[in-house]
Enzyme design. Sequence first.
Site, short mmCIF file in Angstrom:
data_model
loop_
_atom_site.label_atom_id
_atom_site.label_comp_id
_atom_site.label_asym_id
_atom_site.label_seq_id
_atom_site.Cartn_x
_atom_site.Cartn_y
_atom_site.Cartn_z
N ASP A 31 53.43 15.73 19.60
CA ASP A 31 52.97 16.97 20.20
C ASP A 31 52.88 18.00 19.06
O ASP A 31 53.41 17.76 17.97
CB ASP A 31 53.99 17.40 21.26
CG ASP A 31 53.66 18.73 21.86
OD1 ASP A 31 52.52 18.89 22.34
OD2 ASP A 31 54.52 19.65 21.86
N ASP A 33 52.53 22.19 19.32
CA ASP A 33 53.26 23.44 19.49
C ASP A 33 54.72 23.16 19.86
O ASP A 33 54.98 22.40 20.79
CB ASP A 33 52.61 24.28 20.62
CG ASP A 33 52.16 25.63 20.11
OD1 ASP A 33 52.95 26.30 19.44
OD2 ASP A 33 50.98 25.99 20.37
N ASP A 247 58.64 18.35 22.32
CA ASP A 247 59.67 19.36 22.55
C ASP A 247 59.83 19.62 24.05
O ASP A 247 60.65 20.43 24.44
CB ASP A 247 59.29 20.68 21.86
CG ASP A 247 58.08 21.33 22.50
OD1 ASP A 247 57.00 20.71 22.47
OD2 ASP A 247 58.20 22.44 23.05
MG LIG Z 1 55.02 21.40 22.77
#
Ligand SMILES: [Mg+2]
Length: 314
Positions: A31, A33, A247
């Site tokens: 991923d 961001d 995250d």
């Molecule tokens: Mg993310």
Amino acid sequence: MVIIMSAINIKTLARENVLKFLKSFDTVLTDCDGVLWMHMTPLPNSSDVMNLFRKFGKRVFYVTNNSTKTRDDLVEKCKALKFQANKEDILCTANLSACYLQSLGFCKKTYIIGSEAIARELEQVGISYYGIGPDTINQNNPYSVFKKDPEVAAVIVGFDEHFSYPKMVKAATYLNDANVHFIGTNTDERFPVSSDVVIPGTGSLVRCIESCSERKAVIMGKPDKYMAKMLMERSNIDPQRTLMIGDRCNTDILFGTRCGFITLLVLTGVTALSDVERWKQSEQQEERDLVPNYYIDALGDLLPYLKELESEIS
Ligand SMILES: [Mg+2]
């Protein structure tokens, strides 16, 4: 093959077991961001980690639900922040929406609730569209006089800061015909922001259109499996030797669990360790599917181990 247990803190492993972990995968999906960067700020050492994965011959893919960027935009961003990336390494939902329609042999028009990026990806596969930009109510534009464009045979919903009631009217009206395709880019409810303000994400808009159209969208992004299907079609990956880094557990980690990948949570973004501890104890399988195999405070913390591996190899 690493023995997989739930939510192992990488930093508590013996050095040789970390090296064994790093050798247990050939493909890395990450991923963006909250893992690699926060907006335009790269997270410390994360580019060195990703670039070393590539140096070791691992296939790297950048996998993002963000629908406001094209693959070209993301290659530019990677380059600006010192991550090595080519267009083929990017999986993003604006592009996947276009690929999805292309795979259906779609040649009619699309009504878009979303950003320019979706429009540009559709242009690249020769699909016409309309709907980008503000669509507000005023005396000259009452939504009740809306006339359908007979060419429209698909509705795409992505992130749209101009989301409005007239757009809902149009989308729901087109979707009232069961032959019209309904695509949602992703289901993330909110954007991670550090301030007190809540920024609703695309998932909120998709749910709104699902509600007023009384239909379910086909979702392009994580945790839905369409992204994995495209990945399998584009490359020959072995799920058991694939690492998914994220995250956010309800998108990234759930996606990895569903696809049979090894999963690694970094604690630099949305999900907190306290959430993971709670899900580990849960009786419900849906919550246990959110638990990663491994976690680490930050992706950059893998750098010393990778450097050790580098010296071992050279
Ligand atoms: Mg993310």
